[in-house]
Design a protein around this motif. Structure first.
Motif, PDB file in Angstrom:
ATOM      1  N   SER A   3       0.445   6.481 -59.448  1.00  0.00           N
ATOM      2  CA  SER A   3       0.822   7.692 -58.721  1.00  0.00           C
ATOM      3  C   SER A   3       0.432   8.902 -59.554  1.00  0.00           C
ATOM      4  CB  SER A   3       2.331   7.725 -58.470  1.00  0.00           C
ATOM      5  OG  SER A   3       2.681   7.058 -57.292  1.00  0.00           O
ATOM      6  N   ILE A   4      -0.259   9.837 -58.932  1.00  0.00           N
ATOM      7  CA  ILE A   4      -0.672  11.047 -59.633  1.00  0.00           C
ATOM      8  C   ILE A   4       0.166  12.212 -59.125  1.00  0.00           C
ATOM      9  CG2 ILE A   4      -2.571  12.654 -60.026  1.00  0.00           C
ATOM     10  CD1 ILE A   4      -4.443  10.276 -60.012  1.00  0.00           C
ATOM     11  N   CYS A   5       0.960  12.774 -60.022  1.00  0.00           N
ATOM     12  CA  CYS A   5       1.946  13.811 -59.692  1.00  0.00           C
ATOM     13  C   CYS A   5       1.725  15.062 -60.521  1.00  0.00           C
ATOM     14  CB  CYS A   5       3.357  13.272 -59.905  1.00  0.00           C
ATOM     15  SG  CYS A   5       3.730  11.759 -59.002  1.00  0.00           S
ATOM     16  N   THR A   6       0.494  15.339 -60.861  1.00  0.00           N
ATOM     17  CA  THR A   6       0.145  16.500 -61.675  1.00  0.00           C
ATOM     18  C   THR A   6      -0.152  17.703 -60.788  1.00  0.00           C
ATOM     19  OG1 THR A   6      -2.208  15.990 -61.602  1.00  0.00           O
ATOM     20  CG2 THR A   6      -0.918  14.958 -63.360  1.00  0.00           C
ATOM     21  N   PRO A   7      -0.302  18.897 -61.372  1.00  0.00           N
ATOM     22  CA  PRO A   7      -0.839  20.023 -60.608  1.00  0.00           C
ATOM     23  C   PRO A   7      -2.216  19.682 -60.050  1.00  0.00           C
ATOM     24  CG  PRO A   7       0.147  20.809 -62.635  1.00  0.00           C
ATOM     25  CD  PRO A   7       0.126  19.304 -62.725  1.00  0.00           C
ATOM     26  N   PRO A   8      -2.631  20.330 -58.955  1.00  0.00           N
ATOM     27  CA  PRO A   8      -3.876  19.950 -58.277  1.00  0.00           C
ATOM     28  C   PRO A   8      -5.119  19.951 -59.162  1.00  0.00           C
ATOM     29  CG  PRO A   8      -2.579  21.397 -56.890  1.00  0.00           C
ATOM     30  CD  PRO A   8      -1.881  21.356 -58.212  1.00  0.00           C
ATOM     31  N   ILE A   9      -5.196  20.866 -60.127  1.00  0.00           N
ATOM     32  CA  ILE A   9      -6.399  20.954 -60.951  1.00  0.00           C
ATOM     33  C   ILE A   9      -6.649  19.674 -61.733  1.00  0.00           C
ATOM     34  CG2 ILE A   9      -5.219  21.983 -62.926  1.00  0.00           C
ATOM     35  CD1 ILE A   9      -7.772  23.636 -63.417  1.00  0.00           C
ATOM     36  N   ALA A  10      -5.610  18.895 -61.987  1.00  0.00           N
ATOM     37  CA  ALA A  10      -5.763  17.679 -62.785  1.00  0.00           C
ATOM     38  C   ALA A  10      -5.988  16.426 -61.950  1.00  0.00           C
ATOM     39  CB  ALA A  10      -4.528  17.489 -63.668  1.00  0.00           C
ATOM     40  N   HIS A  11      -5.997  16.542 -60.623  1.00  0.00           N
ATOM     41  CA  HIS A  11      -6.128  15.356 -59.780  1.00  0.00           C
ATOM     42  C   HIS A  11      -7.464  14.643 -59.970  1.00  0.00           C
ATOM     43  CE1 HIS A  11      -2.902  16.666 -56.596  1.00  0.00           C
ATOM     44  NE2 HIS A  11      -2.412  16.528 -57.822  1.00  0.00           N
ATOM     45  N   ARG A  12      -8.554  15.403 -59.951  1.00  0.00           N
ATOM     46  CA  ARG A  12      -9.888  14.802 -59.946  1.00  0.00           C
ATOM     47  C   ARG A  12     -10.091  13.870 -61.134  1.00  0.00           C
ATOM     48  NH1 ARG A  12     -14.226  16.150 -62.918  1.00  0.00           N
ATOM     49  NH2 ARG A  12     -16.290  15.432 -62.187  1.00  0.00           N
ATOM     50  N   GLU A  13      -9.880  14.361 -62.344  1.00  0.00           N
ATOM     51  CA  GLU A  13     -10.156  13.550 -63.526  1.00  0.00           C
ATOM     52  C   GLU A  13      -9.247  12.335 -63.589  1.00  0.00           C
ATOM     53  OE1 GLU A  13     -10.251  15.699 -67.161  1.00  0.00           O
ATOM     54  OE2 GLU A  13     -11.887  17.032 -66.548  1.00  0.00           O
ATOM     55  N   ALA A  14      -7.984  12.512 -63.206  1.00  0.00           N
ATOM     56  CA  ALA A  14      -7.056  11.385 -63.256  1.00  0.00           C
ATOM     57  C   ALA A  14      -7.453  10.309 -62.249  1.00  0.00           C
ATOM     58  CB  ALA A  14      -5.635  11.874 -62.987  1.00  0.00           C
ATOM     59  N   VAL A  15      -7.818  10.713 -61.044  1.00  0.00           N
ATOM     60  CA  VAL A  15      -8.231   9.734 -60.030  1.00  0.00           C
ATOM     61  C   VAL A  15      -9.473   8.985 -60.477  1.00  0.00           C
ATOM     62  CG1 VAL A  15      -9.102   9.435 -57.685  1.00  0.00           C
ATOM     63  CG2 VAL A  15      -7.174  10.961 -58.094  1.00  0.00           C
ATOM     64  N   LEU A  16     -10.460   9.701 -60.987  1.00  0.00           N
ATOM     65  CA  LEU A  16     -11.695   9.047 -61.431  1.00  0.00           C
ATOM     66  C   LEU A  16     -11.414   8.035 -62.541  1.00  0.00           C
ATOM     67  CD1 LEU A  16     -14.207  12.052 -61.493  1.00  0.00           C
ATOM     68  CD2 LEU A  16     -14.239  10.108 -59.921  1.00  0.00           C
ATOM     69  N   ALA A  17     -10.564   8.392 -63.478  1.00  0.00           N
ATOM     70  CA  ALA A  17     -10.244   7.483 -64.582  1.00  0.00           C
ATOM     71  C   ALA A  17      -9.545   6.230 -64.068  1.00  0.00           C
ATOM     72  CB  ALA A  17      -9.376   8.199 -65.617  1.00  0.00           C
ATOM     73  N   CYS A  18      -8.620   6.402 -63.151  1.00  0.00           N
ATOM     74  CA  CYS A  18      -7.870   5.256 -62.627  1.00  0.00           C
ATOM     75  C   CYS A  18      -8.774   4.326 -61.817  1.00  0.00           C
ATOM     76  CB  CYS A  18      -6.708   5.735 -61.774  1.00  0.00           C
ATOM     77  SG  CYS A  18      -5.419   6.597 -62.704  1.00  0.00           S
ATOM     78  N   LEU A  19      -9.607   4.887 -60.962  1.00  0.00           N
ATOM     79  CA  LEU A  19     -10.515   4.055 -60.169  1.00  0.00           C
ATOM     80  C   LEU A  19     -11.466   3.286 -61.086  1.00  0.00           C
ATOM     81  CD1 LEU A  19     -11.444   6.461 -57.219  1.00  0.00           C
ATOM     82  CD2 LEU A  19      -9.876   4.507 -57.146  1.00  0.00           C
ATOM     83  N   ALA A  20     -11.972   3.957 -62.121  1.00  0.00           N
ATOM     84  CA  ALA A  20     -12.886   3.287 -63.050  1.00  0.00           C
ATOM     85  C   ALA A  20     -12.201   2.137 -63.781  1.00  0.00           C
ATOM     86  CB  ALA A  20     -13.435   4.304 -64.057  1.00  0.00           C
ATOM     87  N   ALA A  21     -10.884   2.247 -63.967  1.00  0.00           N
ATOM     88  CA  ALA A  21     -10.129   1.190 -64.636  1.00  0.00           C
ATOM     89  C   ALA A  21      -9.693   0.091 -63.671  1.00  0.00           C
ATOM     90  CB  ALA A  21      -8.905   1.796 -65.317  1.00  0.00           C
ATOM     91  N   GLY A  22     -10.040   0.237 -62.406  1.00  0.00           N
ATOM     92  CA  GLY A  22      -9.704  -0.791 -61.427  1.00  0.00           C
ATOM     93  C   GLY A  22      -8.347  -0.631 -60.780  1.00  0.00           C
ATOM     94  N   ALA A  23      -7.693   0.517 -60.984  1.00  0.00           N
ATOM     95  CA  ALA A  23      -6.367   0.750 -60.411  1.00  0.00           C
ATOM     96  C   ALA A  23      -6.485   1.482 -59.083  1.00  0.00           C
ATOM     97  CB  ALA A  23      -5.508   1.565 -61.369  1.00  0.00           C
ATOM     98  N   TRP A  24      -5.676   1.088 -58.113  1.00  0.00           N
ATOM     99  CA  TRP A  24      -5.526   1.842 -56.882  1.00  0.00           C
ATOM    100  C   TRP A  24      -4.743   3.109 -57.200  1.00  0.00           C
ATOM    101  CZ3 TRP A  24      -5.625  -0.432 -51.458  1.00  0.00           C
ATOM    102  CH2 TRP A  24      -6.464  -1.547 -51.398  1.00  0.00           C
ATOM    103  N   VAL A  25      -4.892   4.132 -56.333  1.00  0.00           N
ATOM    104  CA  VAL A  25      -4.304   5.439 -56.633  1.00  0.00           C
ATOM    105  C   VAL A  25      -3.570   5.979 -55.411  1.00  0.00           C
ATOM    106  CG1 VAL A  25      -4.757   7.801 -57.382  1.00  0.00           C
ATOM    107  CG2 VAL A  25      -6.184   5.929 -58.257  1.00  0.00           C
ATOM    108  N   TRP A  26      -2.394   6.537 -55.661  1.00  0.00           N
ATOM    109  CA  TRP A  26      -1.646   7.274 -54.644  1.00  0.00           C
ATOM    110  C   TRP A  26      -1.438   8.666 -55.205  1.00  0.00           C
ATOM    111  CZ3 TRP A  26       4.178   6.987 -53.207  1.00  0.00           C
ATOM    112  CH2 TRP A  26       4.362   7.463 -51.901  1.00  0.00           C
ATOM    113  N   CYS A  27      -2.142   9.659 -54.641  1.00  0.00           N
ATOM    114  CA  CYS A  27      -2.233  10.993 -55.233  1.00  0.00           C
ATOM    115  C   CYS A  27      -1.482  12.013 -54.388  1.00  0.00           C
ATOM    116  CB  CYS A  27      -3.705  11.391 -55.368  1.00  0.00           C
ATOM    117  SG  CYS A  27      -3.981  13.004 -56.132  1.00  0.00           S
ATOM    118  N   GLU A  28      -0.750  12.882 -55.050  1.00  0.00           N
ATOM    119  CA  GLU A  28      -0.021  13.946 -54.357  1.00  0.00           C
ATOM    120  C   GLU A  28      -0.989  14.923 -53.689  1.00  0.00           C
ATOM    121  OE1 GLU A  28       2.723  15.227 -53.276  1.00  0.00           O
ATOM    122  OE2 GLU A  28       3.950  13.502 -53.834  1.00  0.00           O
ATOM    123  N   LYS A  29      -0.431  15.639 -52.705  1.00  0.00           N
ATOM    124  CA  LYS A  29      -1.191  16.709 -52.055  1.00  0.00           C
ATOM    125  C   LYS A  29      -1.153  17.960 -52.926  1.00  0.00           C
ATOM    126  CE  LYS A  29       2.408  19.380 -51.069  1.00  0.00           C
ATOM    127  NZ  LYS A  29       2.560  20.722 -51.630  1.00  0.00           N
TER     128      LYS A  29
END
Length: 366
Positions: free
Chosen positions: A73-99
């Protein structure tokens, strides 16, 4: 499902992380939070201690390598969503990201391209479409139970004072992506789109009427849909009597919901037109009462994860909402109507929601 439960990590230990923790607690037979990440080590430790989470980290890479979560789950401010999602997907983790999902359609498409053909996927938090009343109406629309949709109203009339915008990342294009259309009204607009389907054209106005921010603090728009329906949309943070209100007028009924940050069946009303038999109208009521919430959406997300399928509010299904927000800003800033087909690479609003510095706040009423 892997042996035991899905291993979950939360990135960002701020206020919204609590809603995610509660959702996972409701699914504790299927998921367990094993790690929390925050750049503030004390905040991460406080969150972990409060909720009985074993591991804390201050950087995403270390967490992914050591905790090896199945879902993040990504619960950071919006500016940090992109890098966190990319890192998680690359590690093979599914992602549930805040709006809001990301800061632009360009970023949204970048993340979609990083998904695997069969996962991992990134889904976004649009919890209002998952309550039982909305699900019932969605089924009725699909089955044409109420006739054709004609008119819709989608109003997010909220109030955020100057202290709210004292948080450094709020009210700025480069860190929040936009104003109330992006960070507040996006929930109700997503619910509207989940019911009415693809939109076609938008004409919009916006202004910075009172708050000392770089973005807008109010916007208004008219939207036409592929099915012929038309909608009025307002997003505001200047409204002391707060309300989230949606209305849908069909051939045979008007359906309304009035709430603030979440609804149950009691917030909804089906009003039949004259001539509709009472027994017919009585059959429109939802058969269960499930409130809109992170809890409701997570249950559906985990079902998709177990099946290895794309979750709702991801891919095209999530992009449609980002497209509407993008086009709202483009129309308001350029003073021209925008077609959905225009939102492609090469369009300056595709990469930056203010078109690359094209919006200059003005307070005409000051």
């Amino acid at each position: 499902m892997p042996s035991g439960k899905y291993r979950v990590a939360i990135i960002g230990a701020g206020a919204i992380a609590g809603a995610h923790q509660q959702a996972y607690e409701a699914q504790r037979d299927r998921a367990e939070i094993v790690a929390v990440v925050d750049v503030d080590a004390d905040r991460a430790k406080a969150f972990a201690t409060k909720h009985g989470i074993a591991q804390t980290y201050t950087d995403v890479a270390s967490m992914l390598e050591q905790a090896r979560p199945d879902l993040v789950s990504i619960c950071t401010p919006p500016i940090a969503h992109r890098e966190a999602v990319l890192a998680c997907l690359a590690a093979g983790a599914w992602v549930w990201c805040e709006k809001p999902p990301v800061l632009s359609l360009a970023e949204y498409d970048e993340l979609a391209a990083a998904e695997g053909p069969e996962g991992p996927y990134v889904g976004y938090v649009f919890q209002h479409r998952f309550g039982s009343a909305a699900s019932t109406l969605r089924k009725q629309i699909a089955e044409k139970t109420l006739g054709r949709p004609h008119v819709a109203v989608c109003h997010t009339l909220w109030y955020r004072d100057t202290d709210y915008y004292a948080v450094p990342w709020r009210g700025k294009w480069e860190t929040e992506g936009g104003g109330p259309a992006m960070g507040h009204g996006i929930h109700q607009m997503d619910l509207m789109l989940s019911l009415l389907g693809d939109w076609h054209e938008i004409r919009a106005l916006m202004g910075t009427l009172d708050r000392d921010v770089q973005t807008e603090d109010v916007s208004l728009a008219s939207v036409s849909f592929a099915n012929g329906a038309m909608a009025s949309v307002i997003n505001s943070v200047l409204s002391p009597r707060q309300e989230s209100y949606l209305r849908f007028d069909f051939d045979d009924a008007t359906v309304e919901v009035s709430h603030l940050y979440g609804y149950d069946n009691s917030n909804w009303k089906w009003t039949p037109r004259d001539g509709v038999p009472a027994e017919t109208a009585a059959g429109w009521a939802p058969s269960e009462d499930l409130a809109s919430s992170h809890v409701a959406q997570l249950a559906v997300y985990l079902d998709a994860l177990e099946a290895g399928e794309r979750p709702p509010a991801s891919g095209h299904d999530g992009r449609r909402t980002m497209e509407l927000v993008t086009a709202l800003y483009q129309s308001a800033i350029t003073g021209k109507p925008v077609l959905r087909s225009e939102l492609v690479p090469g369009n300056p609003f595709y990469t930056q929601l203010d078109g690359g510095g094209r919006y200059q706040p003005s307070r005409l009423g000051a």
